[in-house]
Design a protein around this motif. Structure first.
Motif, PDB file in Angstrom:
ATOM      1  N   ARG A   1       3.424   9.366   5.931  1.00  0.00           N
ATOM      2  CA  ARG A   1       2.883  10.620   5.427  1.00  0.00           C
ATOM      3  C   ARG A   1       2.160  10.380   4.104  1.00  0.00           C
ATOM      4  NH1 ARG A   1       5.294  15.361   6.574  1.00  0.00           N
ATOM      5  NH2 ARG A   1       3.666  16.244   5.263  1.00  0.00           N
ATOM      6  N   PRO A   2       0.899   9.888   4.112  1.00  0.00           N
ATOM      7  CA  PRO A   2       0.188   9.594   2.872  1.00  0.00           C
ATOM      8  C   PRO A   2      -0.039  10.833   2.033  1.00  0.00           C
ATOM      9  CG  PRO A   2      -1.308   9.526   4.755  1.00  0.00           C
ATOM     10  CD  PRO A   2       0.084   9.642   5.305  1.00  0.00           C
ATOM     11  N   ASP A   3       0.024  12.045   2.633  1.00  0.00           N
ATOM     12  CA  ASP A   3      -0.269  13.247   1.868  1.00  0.00           C
ATOM     13  C   ASP A   3       0.832  13.588   0.885  1.00  0.00           C
ATOM     14  OD1 ASP A   3       1.140  13.628   4.338  1.00  0.00           O
ATOM     15  OD2 ASP A   3       1.091  15.788   3.947  1.00  0.00           O
ATOM     16  N   VAL A   4       2.044  13.044   1.080  1.00  0.00           N
ATOM     17  CA  VAL A   4       3.118  13.336   0.155  1.00  0.00           C
ATOM     18  C   VAL A   4       3.441  12.126  -0.720  1.00  0.00           C
ATOM     19  CG1 VAL A   4       4.135  15.064   1.666  1.00  0.00           C
ATOM     20  CG2 VAL A   4       4.889  12.700   1.856  1.00  0.00           C
ATOM     21  N   ALA A   5       2.665  11.062  -0.623  1.00  0.00           N
ATOM     22  CA  ALA A   5       2.925   9.865  -1.398  1.00  0.00           C
ATOM     23  C   ALA A   5       2.573  10.083  -2.862  1.00  0.00           C
ATOM     24  CB  ALA A   5       2.108   8.695  -0.835  1.00  0.00           C
ATOM     25  N   THR A   6       3.219   9.308  -3.716  1.00  0.00           N
ATOM     26  CA  THR A   6       2.899   9.339  -5.139  1.00  0.00           C
ATOM     27  C   THR A   6       2.143   8.081  -5.544  1.00  0.00           C
ATOM     28  OG1 THR A   6       5.067   8.382  -5.661  1.00  0.00           O
ATOM     29  CG2 THR A   6       4.876  10.782  -5.699  1.00  0.00           C
ATOM     30  N   GLU A   7       1.655   7.341  -4.591  1.00  0.00           N
ATOM     31  CA  GLU A   7       0.826   6.164  -4.821  1.00  0.00           C
ATOM     32  C   GLU A   7      -0.123   6.030  -3.639  1.00  0.00           C
ATOM     33  OE1 GLU A   7      -0.635   3.860  -6.080  1.00  0.00           O
ATOM     34  OE2 GLU A   7       0.271   3.413  -8.006  1.00  0.00           O
ATOM     35  N   ALA A   8      -1.015   5.074  -3.742  1.00  0.00           N
ATOM     36  CA  ALA A   8      -1.972   4.855  -2.671  1.00  0.00           C
ATOM     37  C   ALA A   8      -1.250   4.434  -1.386  1.00  0.00           C
ATOM     38  CB  ALA A   8      -2.971   3.776  -3.087  1.00  0.00           C
ATOM     39  N   TYR A   9      -1.698   4.956  -0.260  1.00  0.00           N
ATOM     40  CA  TYR A   9      -1.146   4.640   1.059  1.00  0.00           C
ATOM     41  C   TYR A   9      -1.862   3.398   1.562  1.00  0.00           C
ATOM     42  CZ  TYR A   9      -0.160   5.377   6.067  1.00  0.00           C
ATOM     43  OH  TYR A   9       0.222   5.235   7.381  1.00  0.00           O
ATOM     44  N   ASP A  10      -1.148   2.293   1.699  1.00  0.00           N
ATOM     45  CA  ASP A  10      -1.802   1.001   1.917  1.00  0.00           C
ATOM     46  C   ASP A  10      -1.218   0.258   3.118  1.00  0.00           C
ATOM     47  OD1 ASP A  10      -3.391  -1.203   1.623  1.00  0.00           O
ATOM     48  OD2 ASP A  10      -2.483  -1.911  -0.241  1.00  0.00           O
ATOM     49  N   PRO A  11      -1.409   0.778   4.344  1.00  0.00           N
ATOM     50  CA  PRO A  11      -0.884   0.075   5.523  1.00  0.00           C
ATOM     51  C   PRO A  11      -1.697  -1.161   5.886  1.00  0.00           C
ATOM     52  CG  PRO A  11      -2.159   1.975   6.210  1.00  0.00           C
ATOM     53  CD  PRO A  11      -2.095   2.043   4.707  1.00  0.00           C
ATOM     54  N   LEU A  12      -2.882  -1.316   5.316  1.00  0.00           N
ATOM     55  CA  LEU A  12      -3.765  -2.444   5.633  1.00  0.00           C
ATOM     56  C   LEU A  12      -3.770  -3.473   4.503  1.00  0.00           C
ATOM     57  CD1 LEU A  12      -6.775  -0.358   7.014  1.00  0.00           C
ATOM     58  CD2 LEU A  12      -4.920  -1.399   8.325  1.00  0.00           C
ATOM     59  N   GLU A  13      -2.667  -3.596   3.801  1.00  0.00           N
ATOM     60  CA  GLU A  13      -2.632  -4.436   2.604  1.00  0.00           C
ATOM     61  C   GLU A  13      -3.056  -5.884   2.845  1.00  0.00           C
ATOM     62  OE1 GLU A  13       0.421  -5.841  -0.952  1.00  0.00           O
ATOM     63  OE2 GLU A  13       0.845  -4.026   0.202  1.00  0.00           O
ATOM     64  N   PRO A  14      -2.604  -6.562   3.899  1.00  0.00           N
ATOM     65  CA  PRO A  14      -3.053  -7.956   4.088  1.00  0.00           C
ATOM     66  C   PRO A  14      -4.579  -8.079   4.168  1.00  0.00           C
ATOM     67  CG  PRO A  14      -1.160  -7.495   5.484  1.00  0.00           C
ATOM     68  CD  PRO A  14      -1.589  -6.176   4.907  1.00  0.00           C
ATOM     69  N   MET A  15      -5.208  -7.205   4.950  1.00  0.00           N
ATOM     70  CA  MET A  15      -6.661  -7.238   5.053  1.00  0.00           C
ATOM     71  C   MET A  15      -7.300  -6.872   3.716  1.00  0.00           C
ATOM     72  SD  MET A  15      -9.223  -4.877   7.343  1.00  0.00           S
ATOM     73  CE  MET A  15      -8.987  -3.478   6.225  1.00  0.00           C
ATOM     74  N   ASN A  16      -6.773  -5.850   3.065  1.00  0.00           N
ATOM     75  CA  ASN A  16      -7.321  -5.422   1.779  1.00  0.00           C
ATOM     76  C   ASN A  16      -7.222  -6.533   0.736  1.00  0.00           C
ATOM     77  OD1 ASN A  16      -8.142  -2.819   2.497  1.00  0.00           O
ATOM     78  ND2 ASN A  16      -6.121  -1.953   2.104  1.00  0.00           N
ATOM     79  N   ARG A  17      -6.102  -7.240   0.740  1.00  0.00           N
ATOM     80  CA  ARG A  17      -5.951  -8.338  -0.229  1.00  0.00           C
ATOM     81  C   ARG A  17      -6.978  -9.443   0.031  1.00  0.00           C
ATOM     82  NH1 ARG A  17      -1.777  -8.938  -3.717  1.00  0.00           N
ATOM     83  NH2 ARG A  17      -0.097  -7.400  -3.657  1.00  0.00           N
TER      84      ARG A  17
END
Length: 267
Positions: A26-42
Motif C-alpha cells: 500500500r504505497p499510499d499509506v507509506a511514510t517513505e518512497a515505495y521501492d519494489p524495484l530496488e535492484p533495478m533502480n540501484r
C-alpha cells in the motif's frame, strides 16, 4: 509469564506482520518512497553515477571554473523563465487561479523588464517563483506516487512523475513553440537544445550537493529519501501534512512496556 502477557506479545507480533504486509503493498499509506524495484533502480542509479563522474561532472566543474557566477545565474534565470508557461498551465489544471495569475505576471515581467528572463525582476517585486508540473497536478487529482523509479540520465522519479515528465516533453508550450517546419518541409526541433541546456544547468546548480551525495556510504537511499521529501514539499505547496503516529513505534512502545513488566521481580 502470564497468559495475558503472552496474548499481548502474540497480538503485537500479528499486528507487526500485518503492518509490514500493508507497507509493502500500500504505497499510499507509506511514510517513505515505495521501492519494489530496488535492484533495478540501484543498477540504473549506479549507471547514472558512473556516467556523471566520468563525463558530466568534469564538464560541469570546468564550466564553473571558467564562467563567472553572474552569467551562470543568467542562464539559470532564462531556463526558469522558459518553464513558466508550463507552471501556469499546471496552476490552472490544479484550480489555483491566484497562483496562476502570479505566474503569468512573473512571466510577463521577467520576459520584458527582465530581458527575456535574464534577470529575476519579479523576485525583487515580491512575486516569488514556485514550481508546478504535471506530476504535481496528477497528485492533486488523487493519483498516488506509484513505485519509485530511477530513470537513465534523468535520475529519481516515480510512476506518477514519470507520466508527468512524458507529458511535459509532449505538451510543454515552450517546447511546442520551439518546434518549427519551414516552407520546404524541414523540421527544426530547438526544444532538444533547450532541454539539454536545462539539464546541464541543473547539474551545475547542484554540483557541490551531488559531489557530497556520492561520498555517502549509500547514496542511493539518501537520494531516494530526498526525492520523496522534496516531492511532498512541492505537492503540498511547502506545507506537507504531519505524518500520523507510526504503528511500528506504537507497537515497539507497547512491547517495551511488556518487557519492563516481565523484568519486575515476582512477588
Amino acid at each position: 509469564m502470564t497468559f495475558l502477557q503472552n496474548s499481548k506479545q502474540l497480538m503485537s507480533a500479528v499486528l507487526l506482520l500485518m503492518t509490514a504486509a500493508c507497507a509493502s503493498t500500500r504505497p499510499d499509506v507509506a511514510t517513505e518512497a515505495y521501492d519494489p524495484l530496488e535492484p533495478m533502480n540501484r543498477a540504473v542509479f549506479e549507471f547514472n553515477r558512473v556516467t556523471d563522474r566520468a563525463l558530466i561532472r568534469p564538464i560541469s566543474a570546468a564550466y564553473i571554473a571558467v564562467v563567472p557566477e553572474a552569467p551562470r545565474d543568467g542562464v539559470s534565470n532564462v531556463m526558469r523563465n522558459l518553464r513558466e508557461p508550463w507552471v501556469f498551465l499546471n496552476d490552472i489544471l490544479q484550480l489555483k487561479f491566484k497562483r496562476a495569475g502570479r505566474t503569468l505576471g512573473r512571466f510577463v515581467i521577467n520576459s520584458t523588464v527582465g530581458m527575456a528572463g535574464l534577470f529575476k525582476v519579479s523576485d525583487d517585486m515580491g512575486i516569488p517563483y514556485h514550481s508546478e508540473d504535471f506530476g504535481q497536478t496528477l497528485a492533486t487529482w488523487g493519483i498516488g506516487d506509484g513505485p519509485y523509479l530511477v530513470l537513465p540520465f534523468l535520475g529519481s522519479s516515480n510512476g506518477r512523475d514519470a507520466i508527468g515528465l512524458g507529458t511535459y516533453f509532449l505538451a510543454d508550450p515552450t517546447s511546442l513553440a520551439l518546434k518549427e517546419v519551414d516552407d520546404s518541409g524541414n523540421f527544426f526541433d530547438l526544444s532538444l537544445i533547450r532541454t539539454g541546456i536545462d539539464a546541464f544547468d541543473a547539474r551545475v546548480r547542484f554540483h557541490n550537493e551531488l559531489n557530497e551525495l556520492y561520498k555517502e556510504d549509500d547514496p542511493y537511499v539518501i537520494s531516494r529519501s530526498l526525492y520523496w521529501q522534496n516531492r511532498r514539499h512541492e505537492i503540498f505547496d511547502g506545507n506537507p501534512p504531519e505524518p500520523e503516529e507510526d504503528l511500528f513505534d506504537m507497537l515497539e512502545e507497547q512491547q517495551a512496556e511488556i518487557d519492563a513488566e516481565e523484568a519486575k521481580p515476582q512477588e
